[in-house]
Design a protein around this motif. Structure first.
Motif, short mmCIF file in Angstrom:
data_model
loop_
_atom_site.label_atom_id
_atom_site.label_comp_id
_atom_site.label_asym_id
_atom_site.label_seq_id
_atom_site.Cartn_x
_atom_site.Cartn_y
_atom_site.Cartn_z
N LEU A 15 -41.79 -2.83 14.48
CA LEU A 15 -41.82 -1.41 14.76
C LEU A 15 -40.45 -0.88 14.31
O LEU A 15 -39.41 -1.33 14.80
N LEU A 16 -40.50 0.02 13.33
CA LEU A 16 -39.29 0.61 12.78
C LEU A 16 -39.16 2.03 13.29
O LEU A 16 -40.12 2.81 13.21
N GLU A 17 -38.01 2.36 13.83
CA GLU A 17 -37.73 3.73 14.28
C GLU A 17 -36.58 4.24 13.46
O GLU A 17 -35.56 3.55 13.33
N GLY A 18 -36.75 5.43 12.90
CA GLY A 18 -35.67 5.96 12.08
C GLY A 18 -35.97 7.35 11.61
O GLY A 18 -36.76 8.08 12.22
N SER A 19 -35.36 7.71 10.49
CA SER A 19 -35.45 9.07 9.97
C SER A 19 -35.92 9.05 8.52
O SER A 19 -35.62 8.12 7.77
N ILE A 20 -36.65 10.10 8.15
CA ILE A 20 -37.01 10.31 6.76
C ILE A 20 -36.55 11.71 6.37
O ILE A 20 -36.48 12.60 7.21
N SER A 21 -36.25 11.86 5.10
CA SER A 21 -35.91 13.16 4.57
C SER A 21 -37.19 13.85 4.13
O SER A 21 -38.06 13.21 3.53
N THR A 22 -37.31 15.14 4.39
CA THR A 22 -38.50 15.85 3.93
C THR A 22 -38.52 15.99 2.42
O THR A 22 -39.54 16.39 1.85
N ASP A 23 -37.42 15.64 1.74
CA ASP A 23 -37.45 15.59 0.28
C ASP A 23 -38.54 14.63 -0.20
O ASP A 23 -39.09 14.80 -1.28
N MET A 24 -38.85 13.60 0.60
CA MET A 24 -39.88 12.65 0.20
C MET A 24 -41.27 13.27 0.21
O MET A 24 -42.22 12.70 -0.29
N LEU A 25 -41.40 14.47 0.73
CA LEU A 25 -42.69 15.15 0.73
C LEU A 25 -42.96 15.87 -0.58
O LEU A 25 -44.01 16.47 -0.76
N ASN A 26 -42.02 15.80 -1.51
CA ASN A 26 -42.17 16.46 -2.80
C ASN A 26 -42.94 15.57 -3.76
O ASN A 26 -42.42 14.53 -4.19
N PRO A 27 -44.18 15.92 -4.12
CA PRO A 27 -44.98 15.05 -4.99
C PRO A 27 -44.43 14.94 -6.41
O PRO A 27 -44.84 14.09 -7.17
N GLN A 28 -43.46 15.78 -6.79
CA GLN A 28 -42.88 15.70 -8.13
C GLN A 28 -41.83 14.58 -8.22
O GLN A 28 -41.41 14.22 -9.30
N ILE A 29 -41.38 14.06 -7.10
CA ILE A 29 -40.42 12.96 -7.11
C ILE A 29 -41.20 11.65 -7.20
O ILE A 29 -42.02 11.36 -6.33
N PRO A 30 -40.99 10.86 -8.27
CA PRO A 30 -41.76 9.63 -8.43
C PRO A 30 -41.51 8.64 -7.30
O PRO A 30 -40.44 8.59 -6.72
N TRP A 31 -42.50 7.83 -7.00
CA TRP A 31 -42.44 6.75 -6.03
C TRP A 31 -42.20 7.22 -4.60
O TRP A 31 -41.57 6.56 -3.80
N THR A 32 -42.65 8.42 -4.30
CA THR A 32 -42.58 8.88 -2.92
C THR A 32 -44.00 9.13 -2.43
O THR A 32 -44.93 9.15 -3.22
N SER A 33 -44.15 9.31 -1.17
CA SER A 33 -45.48 9.53 -0.61
C SER A 33 -45.53 10.84 0.14
O SER A 33 -45.02 10.94 1.24
N PRO A 34 -46.13 11.87 -0.46
CA PRO A 34 -46.24 13.13 0.25
C PRO A 34 -47.29 13.08 1.35
O PRO A 34 -47.49 14.04 2.06
N SER A 35 -47.93 11.94 1.51
CA SER A 35 -49.10 11.93 2.37
C SER A 35 -49.01 11.00 3.57
O SER A 35 -50.03 10.69 4.16
N ILE A 36 -47.83 10.55 3.95
CA ILE A 36 -47.80 9.63 5.09
C ILE A 36 -48.28 10.29 6.38
O ILE A 36 -48.67 9.59 7.30
N PHE A 37 -48.26 11.62 6.44
CA PHE A 37 -48.79 12.31 7.60
C PHE A 37 -50.06 13.08 7.26
O PHE A 37 -50.37 14.10 7.86
N GLU A 38 -50.82 12.56 6.27
CA GLU A 38 -52.07 13.18 5.87
C GLU A 38 -53.16 12.12 5.75
O GLU A 38 -52.92 11.03 5.26
N ALA A 39 -54.38 12.49 6.18
CA ALA A 39 -55.53 11.62 5.95
C ALA A 39 -55.78 11.57 4.45
O ALA A 39 -55.46 12.51 3.73
#
Length: 180
Positions: A15-39
Motif C-alpha cells: 500500500l503506497l501513500e503519497g502525492s501525484i501532480s495533476t500534470d499527469m492528468l494531461n493526455p498530451q504528456i507521453p507515458w502518463t495516465s489521465p485515467s487513474i480516477f476514471e472507469a
C-alpha cells in the motif's frame, strides 16, 4: 497550474501513500495516465500503451507477506494497469472522480483481486438487471463504500474502508453480486 493530490495505491504487495501532480492528468504528456480516477471500458483496438504514474513523498507499507524494502525510495513509478486500486484521499481527487465518471446503476458486489477481497457498490454503465456483465469489457471500474480485506493468512494488512476506489481488473479472479 500544478496541483498536488494525496492518494493511495494498492498493489499486490504494497500500500503506497503519497502525492501525484495533476500534470499527469494531461493526455498530451507521453507515458502518463489521465485515467487513474476514471472507469475504462474498451472494445477491439484496446490501447496497449503502458500508463505510468509517479507517486512522490511515498510511504510504503506491506499489504501482503513481502517485507517493505529497506530504505524505500520516496518516488515510485507505478504501472497504472497493474495496480489493484487507486484511492483518492482528499477533496480535489474525489471531486475529479465524481465529475469524470457516470453510472446507470449501483450493483453491490464482492470482487477478489489477487489476494484481496474488495466489497462495495460498483458503478455500472448498465441497468441493474444486467448485473456485472459489463466487466468483460472493463479494465478499470469505480466502487463506492469500499471495504478491502487481505485474504492471505499472516498478512499484517488491516481492513481498509474508503468512500471511493478505482479498481483495476488485471488481477480480477472473481466477481459476484452480493445478495442482501
Amino acid at each position: 497550474m500544478e496541483n498536488i493530490w494525496s492518494i493511495q495505491v494498492l498493489t499486490p504487495d504494497y500500500l503506497l501513500e503519497g502525492s501525484i501532480s495533476t500534470d499527469m492528468l494531461n493526455p498530451q504528456i507521453p507515458w502518463t495516465s489521465p485515467s487513474i480516477f476514471e472507469a475504462y471500458y474498451h472494445h477491439f483496438g484496446y490501447d496497449t500503451t503502458v500508463p505510468l504514474i509517479t507517486l512522490t513523498s511515498t510511504v510504503v507499507t506491506a499489504a501482503g507477506t513481502l517485507p517493505v524494502p529497506a530504505n524505500p525510495s520516496p518516488a515510485w513509478v507505478i504501472n497504472a494497469d497493474r495496480a489493484i486500486a487507486f484511492i483518492p484521499r482528499e477533496g480535489a481527487s474525489n471531486t475529479y472522480l465524481l465529475k469524470r465518471n457516470k453510472y446507470v446503476s449501483l450493483v453491490p458486489a464482492d470482487l477478489v483481486l489477487g489476494s484481496f477481497l474488495i466489497q462495495g457498490s460498483v458503478w455500472s454503465p448498465d441497468k441493474a438487471d444486467m448485473g456485472l456483465s459489463f466487466l468483460k469489457k472493463c479494465s478499470r471500474l469505480i466502487l463506492q463504500d469500499v471495504i478491502i480485506d487481505q485474504l492471505l493468512p499472516g498478512a499484517a494488512f488491516p481492513r481498509m474502508e474508503v468512500p471511493y476506489a478505482v479498481i483495476c481488473t488485471w488481477h480480477l479472479q472473481s466477481a459476484g453480486i452480493r445478495l442482501a
